[in-house]
Structures are given as structure tokens and as C-alpha cells.
Design a protein around this motif. Structure first.
Motif, PDB file in Angstrom:
ATOM      1  N   GLU A 149       0.853  -1.185   0.000  1.00  0.00           N
ATOM      2  CA  GLU A 149       0.000   0.000   0.000  1.00  0.00           C
ATOM      3  C   GLU A 149       0.891   1.239   0.000  1.00  0.00           C
ATOM      4  N   THR A 150       0.517   2.222  -0.807  1.00  0.00           N
ATOM      5  CA  THR A 150       1.279   3.472  -0.883  1.00  0.00           C
ATOM      6  C   THR A 150       0.359   4.653  -0.588  1.00  0.00           C
ATOM      7  N   ASP A 151       0.950   5.830  -0.507  1.00  0.00           N
ATOM      8  CA  ASP A 151       0.168   7.050  -0.303  1.00  0.00           C
ATOM      9  C   ASP A 151      -0.095   7.773  -1.623  1.00  0.00           C
ATOM     10  N   ASN A 152       0.223   7.134  -2.739  1.00  0.00           N
ATOM     11  CA  ASN A 152       0.005   7.762  -4.039  1.00  0.00           C
ATOM     12  C   ASN A 152      -1.482   8.006  -4.267  1.00  0.00           C
ATOM     13  N   SER A 153      -1.795   9.007  -5.057  1.00  0.00           N
ATOM     14  CA  SER A 153      -3.179   9.391  -5.315  1.00  0.00           C
ATOM     15  C   SER A 153      -3.846   8.470  -6.338  1.00  0.00           C
ATOM     16  N   VAL A 154      -4.988   7.906  -5.945  1.00  0.00           N
ATOM     17  CA  VAL A 154      -5.769   7.048  -6.846  1.00  0.00           C
ATOM     18  C   VAL A 154      -6.284   7.876  -8.023  1.00  0.00           C
ATOM     19  N   ILE A 155      -6.792   9.068  -7.728  1.00  0.00           N
ATOM     20  CA  ILE A 155      -7.346   9.932  -8.788  1.00  0.00           C
ATOM     21  C   ILE A 155      -6.257  10.329  -9.776  1.00  0.00           C
ATOM     22  N   GLU A 156      -5.092  10.679  -9.275  1.00  0.00           N
ATOM     23  CA  GLU A 156      -3.967  11.042 -10.138  1.00  0.00           C
ATOM     24  C   GLU A 156      -3.589   9.859 -11.043  1.00  0.00           C
ATOM     25  N   PHE A 157      -3.564   8.668 -10.465  1.00  0.00           N
ATOM     26  CA  PHE A 157      -3.260   7.468 -11.242  1.00  0.00           C
ATOM     27  C   PHE A 157      -4.294   7.280 -12.365  1.00  0.00           C
ATOM     28  N   ILE A 158      -5.579   7.373 -12.027  1.00  0.00           N
ATOM     29  CA  ILE A 158      -6.630   7.189 -13.039  1.00  0.00           C
ATOM     30  C   ILE A 158      -6.536   8.272 -14.108  1.00  0.00           C
ATOM     31  N   GLU A 159      -6.266   9.500 -13.691  1.00  0.00           N
ATOM     32  CA  GLU A 159      -6.153  10.606 -14.659  1.00  0.00           C
ATOM     33  C   GLU A 159      -5.010  10.377 -15.656  1.00  0.00           C
ATOM     34  N   ASN A 160      -4.022   9.575 -15.273  1.00  0.00           N
ATOM     35  CA  ASN A 160      -2.891   9.298 -16.157  1.00  0.00           C
ATOM     36  C   ASN A 160      -3.089   8.064 -17.034  1.00  0.00           C
TER      37      ASN A 160
END
Length: 142
Positions: A8-19
Motif C-alpha cells: 500500500e502506498t500514499d500515491n493518489s488514486v485519482i492522479e493514477f486514473i487521470e494518467n
């Protein structure tokens, strides 16, 4: 010792989907995000660089190998969308009969697009997976 790659990371799910490159796959990812969140009641978290997971459980095998993994999840990959369910869950095969167009592996089910599948069956697959893992790997803090 073996080091788990998918944590598990603290990366943004929304940012990932947007990319996500393909607009339709991005749209499907948002639809899956809503479905998985609604059914599990867990917030979406990034696991490793490309898996969106919901909830978590700790497993320990007879071999001594142990780690944490999401209860369920998905990843909008280039070729197909990967859906992650509990490995070993016995009702999965039965549910997949009416799921729609897919292929499957040990813990994954692969789809081309959300329009190819039955959403109600997806919801049941999510429910079954979460129930199975919580029963198989109970939370030691409870």
C-alpha cells in the motif's frame, strides 16, 4: 528474504486514473472505483504503482511467507482491465458463468471494458471475495 513488491502506498488514486492513456479505459476506471468503493465500504488506496485496492488483510502461508494484500482491487492496464479477487474463493467460478466477456487467472479476472460485464455479478464477486478473505484471514486485533 523475499521483499513484497505490491505494498500500500500514499500515491493518489485519482492522479493514477487521470494518467490512464485511453479515455474509455479511464472512464471505466472511474466506474469501477465507484462500484468497488460502494460495495466494500473501504476507501481506494494505491498498492504498488498500478493496483487500486480496497481494504486489506494479512496472510501467512505454511511456507512462512507472509504479507499484506488488498481484499479486492483492479488495475486499468494497457491491454485489459485486471480485477483482483480472492485466490481460492470457491464461488468465483460459479459467478463467472454469468459475468460476461472475460478471461481469468489464479486471482485475477481480465476484462476489456465494463460494458462487457454484468455489474450485478461484479458486485457479488466483490462481496464474496471480501467475505471469504475476512473469514480465511481474520483480523487478529478483533
Amino acid at each position: 528474504m523475499y521483499e513484497l513488491k505490491t505494498k500500500e502506498t500514499d500515491n493518489s488514486v485519482i492522479e493514477f486514473i487521470e494518467n490512464v492513456d485511453h479515455p474509455k479505459k479511464r472512464e471505466d476506471a472511474y466506474q469501477l472505483l465507484d462500484i468497488f468503493t460502494e460495495i466494500t465500504g473501504y476507501p481506494a488506496k494505491m498498492w504498488g504503482p498500478s493496483i487500486i485496492g480496497f481494504g486489506s488483510y494479512h496472510y501467512k502461508y505454511a511456507s512462512g511467507h507472509e504479507g499484506d494484500a488488498p481484499l479486492v482491487g483492479f488495475s486499468p492496464r494497457k491491454a485489459k482491465i485486471s480485477l483482483y479477487f480472492a485466490p481460492g474463493e470457491t464461488k468465483r467460478e460459479e459467478l463467472l458463468i454469468n459475468f460476461g466477456k472475460h478471461t481469468s487467472g489464479k486471482g485475477c479476472v481480465y476484462i476489456n471494458k465494463v460494458a462487457d460485464i454484468d455489474i450485478d455479478v461484479l458486485k457479488e464477486l466483490i462481496n464474496q471475495s471480501v467475505k471469504f478473505l475476512k473469514k480465511t484471514y481474520p483480523d487478529p486485533q478483533k
